[in-house]
Write a protein that holds these residues in place. Sequence first.
Motif, PDB file in Angstrom:
ATOM      1  N   SER A  21      41.581   9.944 -55.148  1.00 14.64           N
ATOM      2  CA  SER A  21      41.614   8.584 -54.611  1.00 14.64           C
ATOM      3  C   SER A  21      42.264   7.624 -55.605  1.00 14.64           C
TER       4      SER A  21
ATOM      5  N   GLY B 220      34.227   3.762 -47.770  1.00 16.50           N
ATOM      6  CA  GLY B 220      33.639   5.049 -48.099  1.00 16.50           C
ATOM      7  C   GLY B 220      32.130   4.942 -48.170  1.00 16.50           C
ATOM      8  N   ALA B 221      31.469   6.069 -48.297  1.00 21.93           N
ATOM      9  CA  ALA B 221      30.007   6.095 -48.323  1.00 21.93           C
ATOM     10  C   ALA B 221      29.464   5.407 -49.576  1.00 21.93           C
TER      11      ALA B 221
ATOM     12  N   CYS C 124      30.176   6.503 -53.501  1.00 19.31           N
ATOM     13  CA  CYS C 124      31.300   7.447 -53.596  1.00 19.31           C
ATOM     14  C   CYS C 124      32.291   7.074 -54.693  1.00 19.31           C
TER      15      CYS C 124
ATOM     16  N   LYS D 187      33.899   3.617 -55.007  1.00 18.76           N
ATOM     17  CA  LYS D 187      34.887   2.604 -54.619  1.00 18.76           C
ATOM     18  C   LYS D 187      35.112   1.592 -55.734  1.00 18.76           C
TER      19      LYS D 187
ATOM     20  N   ASN E 270      40.228   5.218 -47.340  1.00 18.80           N
ATOM     21  CA  ASN E 270      38.915   5.796 -47.592  1.00 18.80           C
ATOM     22  C   ASN E 270      38.891   6.507 -48.939  1.00 18.80           C
TER      23      ASN E 270
ATOM     24  N   GLU F 289      34.414  10.803 -49.989  1.00 17.63           N
ATOM     25  CA  GLU F 289      32.960  10.705 -50.024  1.00 17.63           C
ATOM     26  C   GLU F 289      32.349  11.733 -50.965  1.00 17.63           C
ATOM     27  N   LYS F 290      33.010  12.878 -51.131  1.00 19.69           N
ATOM     28  CA  LYS F 290      32.486  13.936 -51.999  1.00 19.69           C
ATOM     29  C   LYS F 290      33.454  14.211 -53.132  1.00 19.69           C
TER      30      LYS F 290
ATOM     31  N   ASN G 211      28.102  13.460 -53.952  1.00 23.18           N
ATOM     32  CA  ASN G 211      28.202  12.018 -54.136  1.00 23.18           C
ATOM     33  C   ASN G 211      28.310  11.692 -55.625  1.00 23.18           C
ATOM     34  N   ALA G 212      29.294  10.883 -55.992  1.00 23.21           N
ATOM     35  CA  ALA G 212      29.575  10.624 -57.407  1.00 23.21           C
ATOM     36  C   ALA G 212      28.393   9.966 -58.113  1.00 23.21           C
TER      37      ALA G 212
END
Length: 461
Positions: free
Chosen positions: A147, A172-173, A176, A178, A406, A409-410, A447-448
């Motif tokens: 990303s 994004g979730a 994650c 952002k 986006n 997410e993972k 998830n980060a």
Amino acid sequence: MASFCNRCVGTIARLAAQPQRSLAASQLAVASFSTSTIAQAGAKKGKPAKSPVKRQGGGFSKVKVGGAQAKQKAEAAALAVRADLIGPEPDLSGLHEFTNEVTNEENVGRPTRFVKQRWDAISTFGLPRNIAKEFARDTPTTVVRESTVAVIDRMTKAPNPSSESNRILLSGAKGCGKSTVMIQAVDSAMQNGSVVIYIPQAINLINSSSPFAYNTTCQTFIQPALSAQLLQAMQTANKSVLSTIKLGQDITLESTSAVGGSTSFAAEDGLDKLVAAGAKSEGLSVPALEKALDILGSQTEVNVLLAVDEVQALFMTSEYRTPDYTLLESYALSVPRLLLDYISGRKALARGTVLTSLSFSSPRYLPTLELYTGLAGALPPPFPLTPYDHVNEYHVAHAKGLEVMNVMEKLALGEAQGMMSIWSKKGVVAHPTDELFLGKFAESGGNAREFGRGLFNTLAV
């Protein structure tokens, strides 16, 4: 008088009938019985008296002299013990610096560290809460992600340099990454010599935490303190670049304060002078901020990045209230309104990018129905919309035209390995093993934020 004399004689007779005590004991008894607290304090040559204080369980006790000093010594000892347990700050000089040379597909998953000079410049704007907490003591580090590469490439290789077609929304979730990707983009822009305007906590623009007042000239509610703070951060982070941008015309700023007054600038003056004047005076801060963005938007010599995190706060009703206790919409406030001009495309940076990001960390400030409606399906709403849902058309119009990108997410396995390497170098993960890595990766679901939290919890093992 006769009765008083009789009582004195009786008392002397009873004392004479008691067994004889030592001279020191009798003197101590007489002194403790007949001497007041004030007299004792005077007899001790200035030594402070111990005033009685009531205990919670009943009775009285004397205040211990030096209690505050003892408490300070105990706290210092506790800090020393904690420092011994924590140890010195880990040496991360072996990590590669985060530069534009490493933001490519070949380096995805590579652990890096932010350059201190640029990190300090970014920090002048503030940081998201979770990131500020994470790097309060440690060296700021990050991992190059897919990303990261996608967002930076989108910013640098855009076919049209104008922000009118470069208005990006990171989604994004929760957790994650952002906000981290946004900071990486801000750092990358600084490396390219761009002027950076970074708002890490847009919620603070609408949560009624700063002074505001209605201004009849601009017919909106101005936020002089917030404007001055933003100008001060702009000056600190971009001073060398702002000095190269000329105003191009004679400018006079009218003060919004009750005292009034004005300040003039010549066409050959640098933009840094106008920004500095607004940062120094709250009366000039509101018109100075608007004029500074106008000049940055019209010039074509330097790239400009306007980055706004927690941007969903600008698409909702604020917590500011009018004198009749009516809640204000965000666009009725000077700073959110100015930012929305560029986010919506109503105004454009001739050579720049508007980068925004959603945040799901605060349940009170989640993305609104207007934002989902304005994005026209580019961001699926978390609940079905019905014809009976009421929306504010102004907020909907401001959201139109944003390009949704986006954030993954993972974490990819390589990215997770980079995070594991950083925590290992920081001494948080004492014994990194494949079992530990795979276990924490599975627990977090990739998830980060949760993966990093799980690794940090291994410190107690």
